[in-house]
Motif scaffolding. Structure first.
Motif, PDB file in Angstrom:
ATOM      1  N   ALA A 264       0.956  -1.168  -0.082  1.00  0.00           N
ATOM      2  CA  ALA A 264      -0.070  -0.059   0.075  1.00  0.00           C
ATOM      3  C   ALA A 264       0.748   1.470  -0.028  1.00  0.00           C
ATOM      4  N   THR A 265       1.747   1.201   0.892  1.00  0.00           N
ATOM      5  CA  THR A 265       2.795   2.359   0.673  1.00  0.00           C
ATOM      6  C   THR A 265       3.534   2.655  -0.546  1.00  0.00           C
ATOM      7  N   VAL A 268       0.728   4.022  -3.077  1.00  0.00           N
ATOM      8  CA  VAL A 268       0.506   5.352  -2.889  1.00  0.00           C
ATOM      9  C   VAL A 268       1.570   6.455  -3.327  1.00  0.00           C
TER      10      VAL A 268
END
Length: 284
Positions: A264-265, A268
């Motif tokens: 997810a990091t 994003v």
């Protein structure tokens, strides 16, 4: 007066629908690449995910929401975020010095940046323990503290930001900076208005890689961190502990959470870096 030849040009021997494309590997190359990616990355991740749900969804949830797991995840994310911010500042500064300044030993310093990539991380933990442990020769004691974790993770993740920013900084057009300086802009204004927008995608990418590496790091923190539950125990150390007490399902569940956080990091930050790059291109 002689007549000009109006004979039609000879037809092309290229078959209809063919387009000359260079630099491609073809179906065989794509198949080999996907097979290798599946064997090395996709299959292990799939096996890990299946293992994490062997006790069902409730078992997975209980494993990742236990007090020890939540505490280790909180410490891991918090310390990794601090390390990423430190690397953004110091990594960008180091990249700037290596590109824009000349000084004795520059090549040696440039080579040392990649040392954490080659050095076993457990060696870094031993060195840091000797330097900042109970018998510290400089009387700085960071053993079994969160600042000790920050120092260890900053060591192993420093190259990510430096090596992300450095090539972009090398390709930066210096004439724009010189034009801004001739108009009376200060060095800080030139950096903030001219240089930083160009470097932002690389900085974001490097910070994301540093954060993702930090949350899964084990070797560099195993000694200096102390592995104190709810104080300095990283998620990777908790995973090791779960394996030692024969709880592989719980270890797999916590590992899946770390993978999701890292994915997810990176996703994003990739989106943010893409937007920043498009804004930079539109402003040119």
């Amino acid at each position: 007066m002689s007549e000009q030849s109006t004979a039609p040009a000879p037809p092309s021997r290229r078959r209809p629908g063919w387009t000359k494309v260079t630099g491609t590997v073809g179906p065989l190359g794509i198949g080999v690449a996907m097979l290798w990616l599946s064997v090395i990355v996709l299959l292990p991740l799939a096996a890990l995910t299946v293992t994490s749900f062997e006790d069902g969804l409730s078992g997975f949830w209980d494993a990742v929401t236990s007090p020890a797991a939540l505490a280790s995840l909180r410490i891991t994310v918090w310390v990794s975020a601090i390390v990423a911010v430190i690397n953004v500042v110091m990594g960008t500064l180091i990249a700037w010095v290596l590109v824009r300044d000349e000084f004795p030993g520059k090549r040696i310093v440039n080579a040392l940046i990649d040392l954490p990539f080659a050095l076993p991380t457990i060696v870094a933990s031993i060195v840091l323990l000797s330097l900042y442990g109970p018998n510290s020769p400089i009387d700085v004691h960071l053993n079994a503290t969160q600042p000790g974790l920050v120092v260890a993770l900053a060591f192993v993740t420093l190259p990510f930001v430096v090596r992300s920013v450095q090539p972009v900084l090398i390709e930066t057009d210096r004439e724009v900076e010189q034009a801004a300086a001739s108009l009376g802009a200060s060095n800080w204004v030139i950096f903030r208005k001219v240089v930083l927008p160009t470097l932002t995608p690389a900085i974001i990418s490097g910070a994301g890689l540093a954060f993702a590496r930090a949350i899964g790091e084990y070797g560099s923190v195993v000694l200096i961190g102390g592995n104190i539950p709810r104080e300095t125990q990283m998620a990777s150390q908790l995973i090791q502990q779960k394996i030692e007490i024969d709880r592989p399902v719980d270890a797999a569940a916590i590992s899946v959470v770390l993978l999701l956080i890292a994915f997810a990091t990176l996703l994003v930050l990739r989106v943010l870096a893409g937007r920043a790059q498009r804004r930079e291109e539109q402003s040119l």
